[in-house]
Scaffold this active site. Sequence first.
Site, short mmCIF file in Angstrom:
data_model
loop_
_atom_site.label_atom_id
_atom_site.label_comp_id
_atom_site.label_asym_id
_atom_site.label_seq_id
_atom_site.Cartn_x
_atom_site.Cartn_y
_atom_site.Cartn_z
N GLU A 96 0.85 -1.20 0.00
CA GLU A 96 0.00 0.00 0.00
C GLU A 96 0.88 1.24 0.00
O GLU A 96 0.41 2.35 0.24
CB GLU A 96 -0.94 0.00 1.20
N CYS A 130 -3.30 -3.32 4.38
CA CYS A 130 -2.39 -4.40 4.79
C CYS A 130 -2.79 -5.75 4.21
O CYS A 130 -2.13 -6.76 4.49
CB CYS A 130 -2.35 -4.49 6.32
N HIS A 261 -2.44 -10.31 11.80
CA HIS A 261 -1.91 -9.02 11.37
C HIS A 261 -1.69 -8.20 12.65
O HIS A 261 -2.58 -8.15 13.51
CB HIS A 261 -2.91 -8.32 10.44
N1 ACO Z 1 0.46 2.68 30.96
C1 ACO Z 1 -0.16 1.58 30.47
N2 ACO Z 1 -1.16 1.65 29.56
C2 ACO Z 1 -1.54 2.87 29.12
C3 ACO Z 1 -0.94 4.05 29.60
C4 ACO Z 1 0.10 3.92 30.57
N3 ACO Z 1 0.74 4.96 31.05
N4 ACO Z 1 -1.53 5.09 28.98
C5 ACO Z 1 -2.47 4.59 28.16
N5 ACO Z 1 -2.47 3.25 28.24
C6 ACO Z 1 -3.29 2.30 27.50
C7 ACO Z 1 -4.72 2.73 27.31
O1 ACO Z 1 -5.49 2.42 28.45
C8 ACO Z 1 -5.10 1.95 26.09
O2 ACO Z 1 -5.39 0.63 26.47
P1 ACO Z 1 -6.67 -0.14 25.85
O3 ACO Z 1 -6.51 -0.09 24.36
O4 ACO Z 1 -6.56 -1.49 26.40
O5 ACO Z 1 -7.85 0.65 26.31
C9 ACO Z 1 -3.81 1.91 25.26
O6 ACO Z 1 -2.76 2.25 26.17
C10 ACO Z 1 -3.79 2.91 24.13
O7 ACO Z 1 -4.14 4.15 24.68
P2 ACO Z 1 -5.22 5.06 23.95
O8 ACO Z 1 -5.37 6.32 24.71
O9 ACO Z 1 -6.46 4.28 23.66
O10 ACO Z 1 -4.43 5.31 22.60
P3 ACO Z 1 -4.68 6.38 21.51
O11 ACO Z 1 -6.11 6.65 21.34
O12 ACO Z 1 -3.82 7.54 21.79
O13 ACO Z 1 -4.15 5.61 20.19
C11 ACO Z 1 -4.48 3.91 18.50
C12 ACO Z 1 -4.20 4.22 19.98
C13 ACO Z 1 -5.94 4.23 18.20
C14 ACO Z 1 -4.22 2.44 18.23
C15 ACO Z 1 -3.56 4.80 17.63
O14 ACO Z 1 -2.22 4.50 17.91
C16 ACO Z 1 -3.81 4.63 16.14
O15 ACO Z 1 -4.69 5.27 15.57
N6 ACO Z 1 -3.00 3.78 15.44
C17 ACO Z 1 -3.14 3.57 13.99
C18 ACO Z 1 -4.36 2.74 13.64
C19 ACO Z 1 -4.19 1.26 13.90
O16 ACO Z 1 -3.12 0.74 14.09
N7 ACO Z 1 -5.32 0.52 13.84
C20 ACO Z 1 -5.32 -0.92 13.99
C21 ACO Z 1 -5.97 -1.69 12.86
S1 ACO Z 1 -5.75 -1.00 11.27
C22 ACO Z 1 -4.08 -1.08 10.82
O17 ACO Z 1 -3.48 -2.10 10.85
C23 ACO Z 1 -3.41 0.16 10.37
#
Ligand code: ACO
Length: 513
Positions: A96, A130, A261
């Site tokens: 991609e 992906c 994945h």
């Molecule tokens: N210690 C331990 N855990 C923590 C801490 C900390 N200090 N702070 C946050 N966390 C945890 C949260 O509780 C959360 O856990 P949970 O998912 O079990 O609820 C996790 O860390 C992530 O924190 P969030 O605040 O939910 O993360 P954020 O919203 O900032 O971003 C996300 C996460 C959405 C995955 C982002 O990185 C993203 O958009 N990534 C790209 C998209 C992606 O990968 N999608 C997956 C499928 S599609 C693909 O493959 C591209």
Amino acid sequence: MANNTTMLNRKSHWPNDVGIIAMEVYFPAQYVDQRDLEVSDGVSTGKYTIGLGQSKMGFCTDREDINSLCLTVVQRLMERNQLSYNTIGRLEVGTETIIDKSKSVKTVLMQLFKKSGNSDLEGVDTLNACFGGTSALFNSINWIESSSWDGRYAMVVTGDIAVYAKGNARPTGGGGALAMLIGENAPLIFERGHRGIHMEHVYDFFKPNLESEYPVVDGKLSVQCYLGALDKCYKCYSDKVKKSCLKEAISLDHFDFMCFHTPYCKLVQKSVARLIFNDFLQDLNPDTNDGSRYAGLSEYRGVNLEDTFHNKDIEKACMKCSKEQFETKTKSSLLIANNVGNMYTPSLYGGLASVLASTSLADLVNKRIGLFSYGSGLAAAMFSIKVTSDASDGSKLYTLKTSLDDLQDRLNNRTCVSAEEFTTLMDHRERTHHLCNYTPEGSINDLCPGTYYLSQVDHMHRRQYQRKPLVDFEQIPSPLNDEAILASPPAKKPVRNHIKNAMLETDNQIAIK
Ligand code: ACO
């Protein structure tokens, strides 16, 4: 193994045991530590390392693009297995990472085949986030099982550079390439007809700005779509297996290993938990004698699966309940993902390579490996591989497994770059991406021997590549070496190139356009 004589007889029978014969993995030579990124991004300690489950993130400087990654991995696969380019009859790329809206990466790879005279190669590039690599893989398996097959191998190349704009998605980046040699009598055999598919229209992650490398991403929606597609594919896979094998029901017990994945490792742990929850709701393999199989889930009996994506209590209970299954069936698949990050199309196959590298031959034979592929937009599949029973010295399984045994060393030997330098390099990449009349500035010294790199983009956007030479040769025979199909059999002993800790020389470069 294919040769000219047997090629003529191919159409008289259905090929046996079609699957993966050899694999080559490439990841960038530099990484940033996720702990350092947490500090630099000003997020709470543990968010990336515990919350997302990531240790390190590989990344590419402006010296590497999708063409160079794929050139590197294809050339290394051919060299390591002492194969002639004439033995390949299909070459397909799943990616991609688009740097040209018309010219495929596959056509760039054809330069590697030129000297052999082989231009008779089906396949081009396949795109859907992906999932492109999985689609390319299915196409290759289908080709070998079709009337079009001419008896030669297929090669599937998966590669991507996964970069996000500054913000919460950036720590889920990564990059790399992985090539697979597909043929009959393989050590990793695709189970015929055992494919559960789910496709749907959603805007969870997409790349509408063609001038940027960055996607537009609705992170939370993408996670929900991933888990929803997992539910759908698991059911579809189970129904097909039940029908074809006349089995009662399929549960996670059906698989010895399960690869996913991997956008980030925590999501994979949640995926194993999700499969256990599916089993629980289907009432599969009711509680073991001590009642521990679905411990802690009884209060959720009868809930609607689709209403549970955001239920943290259920998620927590399922994670606890599935801990052992995760440890035994899936954790070993996270070696590359944890250390490199999301490679996009190669991610799932990096998981497979990690299982092979982390498991003894004795523990691999006759095992079933489940695979879940997800590409945003969305396209998803669950399918399975059966490992052969022959793990004797010199067998194909032995060769495949031992070719991956250096993975951990290769990961250890990368260069660690500070979060500040990483940001500077990403900013530079962002500014210079897609420029013409451009000479990349990234260092060549840190690249591994044998890596192709971008040397110049001319005024017409035509790209030129050079290769860091391989050094430190080691004499290792390769059982995949079939003299009948080698264009020029090795003069004396076959050699396998050993790239670890090699000295670097830059004056003996191979130029490729
Ligand atoms: N210690 C331990 N855990 C923590 C801490 C900390 N200090 N702070 C946050 N966390 C945890 C949260 O509780 C959360 O856990 P949970 O998912 O079990 O609820 C996790 O860390 C992530 O924190 P969030 O605040 O939910 O993360 P954020 O919203 O900032 O971003 C996300 C996460 C959405 C995955 C982002 O990185 C993203 O958009 N990534 C790209 C998209 C992606 O990968 N999608 C997956 C499928 S599609 C693909 O493959 C591209």
